[in-house]
Design a protein around this motif. Structure first.
Motif: not given
Length: 122
Positions: A38, A95, A115
């Protein structure tokens, strides 16, 4: 061509839950370790969780340990991240990533998704 497509992000109140999914177009998905990372605005991308090829081993960042569960369904070429007791500091773009080497937070990943945004309101 390998594609990873995340979904499941959204806006949730603190204390709520979300389940992120990552669908992979990989013929040999079961040969890939998968992870979630992230990134928040102004911060570096950070590791969240990883799962081994068969799902027998999992790894978590301390920040999400006990609140999140990574899992995979090799028949569906999909990896999941169940996040509970969400906090505002969990707000980030999440992601998924895959690689043929061992699962874990260290080292490069070969493939990345685009993402999905997770926003946790206080």
């Amino acid at each position: 061509q390998v594609r990873l497509v995340e979904s499941g992000g959204g806006l949730v109140q603190a204390g709520g839950s979300l389940r992120l999914s990552c669908a992979a177009s990989i013929r040999t998905f079961s040969n890939y370790a998968m992870s979630w990372f992230r990134q928040s605005p102004g911060k570096e991308r950070e590791f969240v969780a990883a799962i081994s090829w068969g799902g027998g081993s999992t790894y978590y960042a301390d920040s999400v340990k006990g609140r999140s569960t990574i899992s995979r369904d090799n028949a569906k070429n999909t990896v999941y991240l169940q996040m509970n007791s969400l906090k505002p500091e969990d707000t980030a773009v999440y992601y998924c990533a895959g690689r043929r080497s061992a699962a874990g937070p260290v080292g490069p990943y070969d493939y990345w998704g685009q993402g999905t945004q997770v926003t946790v309101s206080s």
